[in-house]
Scaffold this active site. Structure first.
Site, PDB file in Angstrom:
ATOM      1  N   ARG A 178      38.044  55.466 109.343  1.00 21.41           N
ATOM      2  CA  ARG A 178      38.497  55.612 107.958  1.00 21.41           C
ATOM      3  C   ARG A 178      39.954  55.159 107.834  1.00 21.41           C
ATOM      4  O   ARG A 178      40.340  54.533 106.844  1.00 21.41           O
ATOM      5  CB  ARG A 178      38.359  57.068 107.503  1.00 21.41           C
ATOM      6  CG  ARG A 178      36.934  57.607 107.522  1.00 21.41           C
ATOM      7  CD  ARG A 178      36.156  57.240 106.284  1.00 21.41           C
ATOM      8  NE  ARG A 178      36.769  57.734 105.073  1.00 21.41           N
ATOM      9  CZ  ARG A 178      36.667  59.004 104.629  1.00 21.41           C
ATOM     10  NH1 ARG A 178      35.973  59.893 105.317  1.00 21.41           N
ATOM     11  NH2 ARG A 178      37.227  59.371 103.502  1.00 21.41           N
ATOM     12  N   CYS A 235      45.029  62.982 104.174  1.00 22.35           N
ATOM     13  CA  CYS A 235      43.681  62.699 104.678  1.00 22.35           C
ATOM     14  C   CYS A 235      42.963  61.892 103.606  1.00 22.35           C
ATOM     15  O   CYS A 235      43.548  60.996 103.008  1.00 22.35           O
ATOM     16  CB  CYS A 235      42.944  63.996 105.019  1.00 22.35           C
ATOM     17  SG  CYS A 235      42.809  65.164 103.651  1.00 22.35           S
TER      18      CYS A 235
END
Length: 294
Positions: A178, A235
């Site tokens: 990611r 995040c």
């Protein structure tokens, strides 16, 4: 009630507290892209006395920057009050994902100044491995008094972070695919905020799903650059970043600043971003044609 170590509580310590009326377990299980599964898992079996809290509807606001914006502190406290959580309670959050969702509740309790938040170390897996009881009985919460006070946590928004890129250490708690941009299943763009270093939450845990020892965590975060300066954790949407904040607290390191909007906020802003395994430079933080603010 015997007070466990700050931040984490072991299954054995929690089992010793089950009959104490001041204990309030909170089931914070959540599954990306599987709406309703968390409620079904809770109904199938949960810790005795545990109240269900949903990451989407209970630990997030309906609108705001990013996918899981923080709610108003007063509204959050009112929700907890109605669910039976009070000032004098030991609130133990647990999930079945290594604590990455339970850490969101731990952080939010600190955010409103509640000192009694803990995360069950190892979560449901450790509880089951220890042969400890589960139940399908749903408790009937009695509303409790809960205050909102200044806590030790701090937040930063997108514009302030953009202005400070390069002057703060920025950590990205997402897994490496990611972070690099190879995968972006829930966001329109893949990549990371310029200067962010990858600090995946999985590296906070031992193979059994429990947090690594304090000294090991401290070495990990110092190697990432944590020191006397300020650290910002981010995040995908401000949830799993709280796991890095928890790991740093367990390690005895300074409390980092949370960017609640995180990548889901940044990647829709039009600001530059980086891809690949390297952090990227601070210079892309300048908008086209605009000088960096002093």
């Amino acid at each position: 009630m015997r007070v466990p170590d700050v931040h984490l509580i072991s299954p054995a310590e929690l089992a010793d507290c089950l009959d104490d009326p001041r204990l309030r377990p909170a089931d914070v299980r959540w599954y990306v892209g599987e709406p309703g599964r968390n409620r079904a898992e809770y109904a199938a079996g949960h810790l005795p006395g545990a109240v269900f809290l949903d990451v989407d509807s209970d630990l997030s606001a309906s609108t705001g920057p990013g996918r899981h914006p923080l709610p108003d502190p007063g509204a959050f406290a009112s929700l907890l009050t109605a669910r039976g959580f009070g000032d004098d309670h030991l609130i133990v959050a647990y999930d079945d994902a290594g604590g990455i969702y339970a850490a969101r509740l731990w952080w939010m309790l600190r955010w409103i100044g509640h000192p009694g938040g803990r995360v069950l170390d190892g979560g449901m897996a450790a509880w089951r491995t220890a042969g400890l009881p589960l139940t399908t009985e749903v408790p009937a919460p009695i509303p409790a008094a809960l205050s909102v006070r200044a806590g030790p946590t701090r937040t930063i928004d997108r514009e302030e972070l953009w202005r400070r890129l390069g002057s703060v250490l920025l950590l990205d708690a997402r897994e490496s695919d990611r972070y690099t941009g190879e995968q972006h299943p829930v966001d329109p763009l893949g990549g990371h905020i310029p200067t962010a270093r990858n600090a995946p939450t999985s590296a906070n845990l031992a193979p059994d799903g429990r947090f690594l020892p304090r000294d090991t965590l401290a070495r990990r975060y110092r190697a990432l650059g944590v020191g006397p300066g300020e650290t910002v954790v981010s995040c995908g949407s401000g949830v799993t970043a709280c796991h890095d904040a928890l790991a740093m607290a367990v390690a005895g390191l300074p409390e980092p600043i949370l960017y609640p909007g995180s990548w889901s906020d940044w990647c829709t802003s039009g600001l530059p971003y980086a891809t690949g395994p390297e952090p990227g430079s601070a210079s892309p933080g300048r908008r086209p044609g605009e000088a960096r603010p002093a």
